[in-house]
Design an enzyme around this catalytic site. Structure first.
Site, PDB file in Angstrom:
ATOM      1  N   LYS A 102       0.837  -1.210   0.000  1.00 19.73           N
ATOM      2  CA  LYS A 102       0.000   0.000   0.000  1.00 19.73           C
ATOM      3  C   LYS A 102       0.875   1.264   0.000  1.00 19.73           C
ATOM      4  O   LYS A 102       0.538   2.256  -0.637  1.00 19.73           O
ATOM      5  CB  LYS A 102      -0.937   0.022   1.221  1.00 19.73           C
ATOM      6  N   LYS A 127      -3.148 -11.171  -8.606  1.00 20.83           N
ATOM      7  CA  LYS A 127      -4.442 -11.679  -8.156  1.00 20.83           C
ATOM      8  C   LYS A 127      -5.587 -10.787  -8.637  1.00 20.83           C
ATOM      9  O   LYS A 127      -5.374  -9.616  -8.962  1.00 20.83           O
ATOM     10  CB  LYS A 127      -4.470 -11.786  -6.632  1.00 20.83           C
ATOM     11  N   LYS A 174     -10.317  -5.863  -6.080  1.00 20.02           N
ATOM     12  CA  LYS A 174     -11.167  -4.706  -6.348  1.00 20.02           C
ATOM     13  C   LYS A 174     -10.303  -3.545  -6.802  1.00 20.02           C
ATOM     14  O   LYS A 174     -10.649  -2.843  -7.744  1.00 20.02           O
ATOM     15  CB  LYS A 174     -11.927  -4.305  -5.087  1.00 20.02           C
TER      16      LYS A 174
HETATM   17  P1  ADP Z   1     -10.178  -7.100  -2.325  1.00 15.07           P
HETATM   18  O1  ADP Z   1      -8.829  -7.764  -2.140  1.00 15.07           O
HETATM   19  O2  ADP Z   1     -10.818  -7.431  -3.599  1.00 15.07           O
HETATM   20  O3  ADP Z   1     -10.150  -5.627  -2.046  1.00 15.07           O
HETATM   21  P2  ADP Z   1     -10.941  -7.807   0.346  1.00 15.07           P
HETATM   22  O4  ADP Z   1      -9.553  -7.369   0.653  1.00 15.07           O
HETATM   23  O5  ADP Z   1     -12.008  -7.143   1.105  1.00 15.07           O
HETATM   24  O6  ADP Z   1     -11.151  -7.688  -1.212  1.00 15.07           O
HETATM   25  O7  ADP Z   1     -11.001  -9.400   0.499  1.00 15.07           O
HETATM   26  C1  ADP Z   1     -12.031 -10.084   1.136  1.00 15.07           C
HETATM   27  C2  ADP Z   1     -11.785 -11.565   1.107  1.00 15.07           C
HETATM   28  O8  ADP Z   1     -11.648 -12.034  -0.234  1.00 15.07           O
HETATM   29  C3  ADP Z   1     -10.509 -12.030   1.824  1.00 15.07           C
HETATM   30  O9  ADP Z   1     -10.767 -13.239   2.494  1.00 15.07           O
HETATM   31  C4  ADP Z   1      -9.539 -12.232   0.711  1.00 15.07           C
HETATM   32  O10 ADP Z   1      -8.547 -13.195   1.027  1.00 15.07           O
HETATM   33  C5  ADP Z   1     -10.438 -12.742  -0.382  1.00 15.07           C
HETATM   34  N1  ADP Z   1      -9.865 -12.449  -1.699  1.00 15.07           N
HETATM   35  C6  ADP Z   1      -9.800 -11.239  -2.307  1.00 15.07           C
HETATM   36  N2  ADP Z   1      -9.210 -11.347  -3.528  1.00 15.07           N
HETATM   37  C7  ADP Z   1      -8.904 -12.669  -3.677  1.00 15.07           C
HETATM   38  C8  ADP Z   1      -8.294 -13.446  -4.727  1.00 15.07           C
HETATM   39  N3  ADP Z   1      -7.914 -12.876  -5.845  1.00 15.07           N
HETATM   40  N4  ADP Z   1      -8.145 -14.774  -4.531  1.00 15.07           N
HETATM   41  C9  ADP Z   1      -8.542 -15.359  -3.386  1.00 15.07           C
HETATM   42  N5  ADP Z   1      -9.148 -14.701  -2.371  1.00 15.07           N
HETATM   43  C10 ADP Z   1      -9.313 -13.377  -2.506  1.00 15.07           C
END
Ligand code: ADP
Ligand code: TRP
Length: 335
Positions: free
Chosen positions: A111, A194, A197
């Site tokens: 970040k 990966k 969002k």
């Molecule tokens: P993002 O990473 O999309 O902003 P969050 O950080 O709020 O979303 O993630 C919420 C949940 O989704 C967590 O348990 C995270 O490990 C899972 N997650 C998010 N992106 C992935 C991904 N590409 N593959 C597997 N799990 C994911």
């Protein structure tokens, strides 16, 4: 019964990474565990969302949770900021969290690199708040994707450290959970890394069929293998990973074979992948809007969930305050 807790930040719509990394496990765990699932709205404040958009962000995740199959009769579904005990525990855990270890967290370093102008203290102590979310319910299992592994390790460290620092046994050590052997990492369609969002490479549960097809057909590949059994470049391996997640084993084997004997047509693979994604997401999409607009239903769900969550949180915080040595003159800590 073992206690399960997990949450997702309210920073946009849910994508396949959220679904296969986390949410699908929540849904499967509901029958066999004591489950708490929440919307991490406090965590989403690190990126300073506009107050006008804040509530709709929370409501979006709530509606998408319910449309995907979270069941308020089985799980406590709540919003993080409705449970103030989490924030109090966060303050207390901050006192036994150290700058050095927080600065070494991979997500913090990422970040800082991405947004050098917004290195706020909330970002640094993000893993402490996450540990508070988990420990406030004395959770044993935390279904999350691979990217959260290090945060979970830190929650375990804090649980151990608190117990030993205050010579008590208030917290069990929470474990990251997936039904398979390993935690899941859903790749993006843009060749590397990966799906996320903030990465802008997501296929969303609320996407239209035509949007999904377009996104998948545009996925990065290469010119195709020219020699049998060539190693796969990352972009192609990612498509196979996605196929492995949404399609049947037969489909995966078929395309692997055609890759290995150099007859693969990426267009066919993508068509199949888009179709199999749609099969999973379109039934969810069909429910989202109606749930989002049913304010009375959403209120009922959150009211019930919050009552259960607060009951559990208050009981833990009472133990925590006792261990730390609080004895309120106003009787706050009396049984
Ligand atoms: P993002 O990473 O999309 O902003 P969050 O950080 O709020 O979303 O993630 C919420 C949940 O989704 C967590 O348990 C995270 O490990 C899972 N997650 C998010 N992106 C992935 C991904 N590409 N593959 C597997 N799990 C994911
Ligand atoms: N940090 C998690 C993420 O970015 C979201 C989250 C916040 C969480 N608190 C949690 C996940 C507690 C599991 C348990 O994905």
């Amino acid at each position: 019964m073992e206690i399960v807790l997990s949450g997702i930040r309210s920073t946009g719509h849910l994508h396949l990474g959220n679904y296969y990394g986390a949410l699908r496990n929540y849904i499967k765990m509901q029958d066999n565990y004591d489950c708490f699932f929440f919307i991490a709205d406090l965590h989403s404040l690190t990126t300073h969302p506009h107050p006008d958009d804040f509530h709709s962000g929370v409501r979006t995740i709530l509606a998408e949770y319910l449309a995907s199959g979270l069941d308020p009769d089985k799980s406590a579904i709540f919003v993080q900021s409705d449970v103030p005990e989490i924030s109090e525990l966060y303050v207390l855990l901050n006192m036994i969290s150290y700058k050095g270890e927080l600065e070494r967290t991979t997500s913090f370093k990422d970040k800082v690199r991405q947004n050098p102008d917004n290195v706020n203290a909330g970002l640094l102590t993000y893993p402490v708040l996450m540990a508070a979310d988990i420990l406030i319910h004395r959770a044993n299992l935390v279904p999350v994707g691979k990217d959260q592994e290090q945060h979970l390790e830190f929650a375990r460290v804090l649980a151990r450290r608190f117990n030993s620092f205050y010579n008590c046994e208030v917290f069990p050590e929470p474990k990251a959970f997936n039904f398979g052997d390993d935690l899941v990492k859903v790749p993006g369609l843009d060749g590397s890394g990966k799906m996320g969002k903030s990465e802008g490479n997501g296929v969303y549960l609320c996407d239209e069929e035509s949007t999904i097809r377009k996104k998948v057909m545009k996925a990065v590949t290469d010119a195709g293998p020219t020699e049998p059994n060539s190693p796969m470049p990352e972009a192609v391996a990612n498509l196979f990973t996605l196929l492995g997640i949404v399609s049947t084993q037969d489909t995966v084997d078929h395309f692997k074979e055609s890759y290995n004997n150099c007859t693969i047509r990426y267009g066919d693979l993508k068509k199949q992948l888009a179709e199999d994604i749609c099969k999973q997401t379109l039934p969810i999409k069909a429910k989202i809007e109606q749930i989002y607009n049913d304010e009375e239903f959403l209120k009922r769900v959150v009211k019930r969930g919050t009552e259960r969550a607060r009951e559990s949180a208050v009981a833990t915080l009472r133990e925590v305050r006792k261990a730390v040595g609080f004895r309120s003159f106003l009787g706050f800590d009396d049984k």
